[in-house]
Design an enzyme around this catalytic site. Structure first.
Site, PDB file in Angstrom:
ATOM      1  N   HIS A   1       4.588   2.033   3.915  1.00 53.10           N
ATOM      2  CA  HIS A   1       4.007   2.127   5.253  1.00 53.10           C
ATOM      3  C   HIS A   1       3.712   0.748   5.839  1.00 53.10           C
ATOM      4  O   HIS A   1       3.330  -0.178   5.123  1.00 53.10           O
ATOM      5  CB  HIS A   1       2.750   2.985   5.228  1.00 53.10           C
ATOM      6  CG  HIS A   1       3.059   4.440   5.065  1.00 53.10           C
ATOM      7  ND1 HIS A   1       2.136   5.365   4.614  1.00 53.10           N
ATOM      8  CD2 HIS A   1       4.209   5.154   5.287  1.00 53.10           C
ATOM      9  CE1 HIS A   1       2.691   6.565   4.570  1.00 53.10           C
ATOM     10  NE2 HIS A   1       3.946   6.460   4.971  1.00 53.10           N
TER      11      HIS A   1
ATOM     12  N   ASP B   1       1.396  -0.658   7.563  1.00 55.76           N
ATOM     13  CA  ASP B   1       0.111  -1.342   7.414  1.00 55.76           C
ATOM     14  C   ASP B   1      -0.104  -1.870   5.991  1.00 55.76           C
ATOM     15  O   ASP B   1      -1.138  -2.466   5.705  1.00 55.76           O
ATOM     16  CB  ASP B   1      -1.051  -0.432   7.828  1.00 55.76           C
ATOM     17  CG  ASP B   1      -1.159   0.839   7.001  1.00 55.76           C
ATOM     18  OD1 ASP B   1      -0.121   1.356   6.556  1.00 55.76           O
ATOM     19  OD2 ASP B   1      -2.288   1.334   6.809  1.00 55.76           O
ATOM     20  N   HIS B   2       0.901  -1.682   5.136  1.00 49.17           N
ATOM     21  CA  HIS B   2       0.855  -2.226   3.777  1.00 49.17           C
ATOM     22  C   HIS B   2       1.924  -3.289   3.523  1.00 49.17           C
ATOM     23  O   HIS B   2       1.781  -4.084   2.599  1.00 49.17           O
ATOM     24  CB  HIS B   2       1.001  -1.096   2.755  1.00 49.17           C
ATOM     25  CG  HIS B   2      -0.167  -0.162   2.745  1.00 49.17           C
ATOM     26  ND1 HIS B   2      -1.100  -0.142   1.736  1.00 49.17           N
ATOM     27  CD2 HIS B   2      -0.578   0.760   3.647  1.00 49.17           C
ATOM     28  CE1 HIS B   2      -2.026   0.763   2.015  1.00 49.17           C
ATOM     29  NE2 HIS B   2      -1.729   1.316   3.175  1.00 49.17           N
TER      30      HIS B   2
ATOM     31  N   ASP C   1      -2.829   4.064  -0.904  1.00 49.50           N
ATOM     32  CA  ASP C   1      -3.354   5.203  -0.149  1.00 49.50           C
ATOM     33  C   ASP C   1      -3.321   6.495  -0.960  1.00 49.50           C
ATOM     34  O   ASP C   1      -3.252   7.584  -0.376  1.00 49.50           O
ATOM     35  CB  ASP C   1      -2.552   5.399   1.139  1.00 49.50           C
ATOM     36  CG  ASP C   1      -2.848   4.343   2.187  1.00 49.50           C
ATOM     37  OD1 ASP C   1      -3.770   3.528   1.976  1.00 49.50           O
ATOM     38  OD2 ASP C   1      -2.143   4.318   3.212  1.00 49.50           O
TER      39      ASP C   1
ATOM     40  N   HIS D   1      -8.378   1.390   2.415  1.00 48.43           N
ATOM     41  CA  HIS D   1      -8.995   1.706   3.704  1.00 48.43           C
ATOM     42  C   HIS D   1     -10.489   1.957   3.562  1.00 48.43           C
ATOM     43  O   HIS D   1     -10.960   2.426   2.526  1.00 48.43           O
ATOM     44  CB  HIS D   1      -8.357   2.960   4.323  1.00 48.43           C
ATOM     45  CG  HIS D   1      -6.959   2.754   4.781  1.00 48.43           C
ATOM     46  ND1 HIS D   1      -6.641   2.224   6.007  1.00 48.43           N
ATOM     47  CD2 HIS D   1      -5.775   3.018   4.169  1.00 48.43           C
ATOM     48  CE1 HIS D   1      -5.331   2.171   6.146  1.00 48.43           C
ATOM     49  NE2 HIS D   1      -4.778   2.650   5.044  1.00 48.43           N
TER      50      HIS D   1
END
Length: 261
Positions: free
Chosen positions: A58, A60-61, A133, A171
């Site tokens: 993903h 955001d990683h 996540d 997160h």
């Protein structure tokens, strides 16, 4: 090694945590979704990037990887089954790696569910877990690509780690997760205590991450799907029938969380 390695918390975006594992000289970036805060932290702490560790694909990683590689060419470790172009060291379940520049030994754990190829990194020496996540403080990731059965198996792997394992998830979702956990287990006293503790941290601008495996076993409904209290609550809430299997119960719990406000 236990006394020489540290972890820097690097906030990014609205609620992400990026991690820099370092020894005062060299550093490995974990899930650098944004290069700018990583580069700033490297400069501020006079650290030299020596490796990048990725858990899944993903943006955001992994979004900061190209800029970090433009800054310095380093090995990029990541899941073999998650199709990340920048990965130079493709990893599978039970592989054992040593992080360049740090001497940190990590075991690779395949944890599909959030994505099909998601992996986690576990240090038996440091009792550290970097799980992207998959497992969150008080919750777990959404099932974007995997199945409830896969995610339950993945979380079972992580829950079996030593109780004092520090969980470096990606997160700051903790208070939202704990509000849902309270809906699932309103009589869980360990959970009630945790909500007060974590809210105090947030009120003072302190991250709630890392958490610990032992605390998650006590308060995280996704690790407690086999507890009678959780199963009974699912039935009372009309989410399952009493005779459902563990994976179906887990799927119902995850779907409930998806729609919980």
């Amino acid at each position: 090694m236990k006394n020489t390695l540290s972890i820097l918390t690097v906030p990014a975006f609205d609620d992400n945590y990026l991690w820099l594992i370092h020894d005062g000289k060299h550093a490995a970036a974990v899930d650098p979704g944004d290069a700018a805060p990583i580069l700033a932290a490297l400069q501020e702490n006079q650290l030299e990037l020596s490796a990048i560790l990725l858990t899944h694909h993903h943006a955001d990683h992994i979004g900061g990887v190209p800029a970090l590689l433009a800054h310095r060419q380093v090995p990029v470790f990541g899941p073999a089954n998650d199709n990340i172009a920048a990965v130079s060291q493709k990893l599978h379940q039970d592989q054992h790696i040593t992080v360049p520049g740090l001497g940190l030994e990590l075991d690779v754990i395949e944890v599909p569910g959030h994505t099909r190829g998601h992996i986690a990194y576990y240090s038996a020496q440091q009792h550290w877990l970097f799980c992207g996540d998959t497992l969150f403080a008080g919750g777990c990731g959404r099932l974007f690509e995997g199945t409830p059965s896969q995610m339950l198996t993945s979380l079972d792997k992580l829950a079996a780690l030593p109780g004092d394992t520090a969980v470096y998830c990606a997160h700051e979702y903790t208070m939202s997760n704990l509000r849902f956990a309270r809906e699932v287990e309103p009589d869980n006293q360990a959970l009630a205590t945790r909500i007060l503790t974590e809210q105090d941290k947030r009120d003072h601008g302190i991250p709630t991450v890392p958490t610990q495996i032992a605390l998650e076993r006590q308060t995280n409904p996704f690790l407690r799907i086999r507890e009678a209290s959780v199963q009974e609550r699912l039935v009372i809430a009309g989410k399952i029938q009493a005779d459902k299997d563990d994976a179906s119960n887990f799927g119902a719990l995850r779907e409930w969380k998806n729609n919980f406000r």
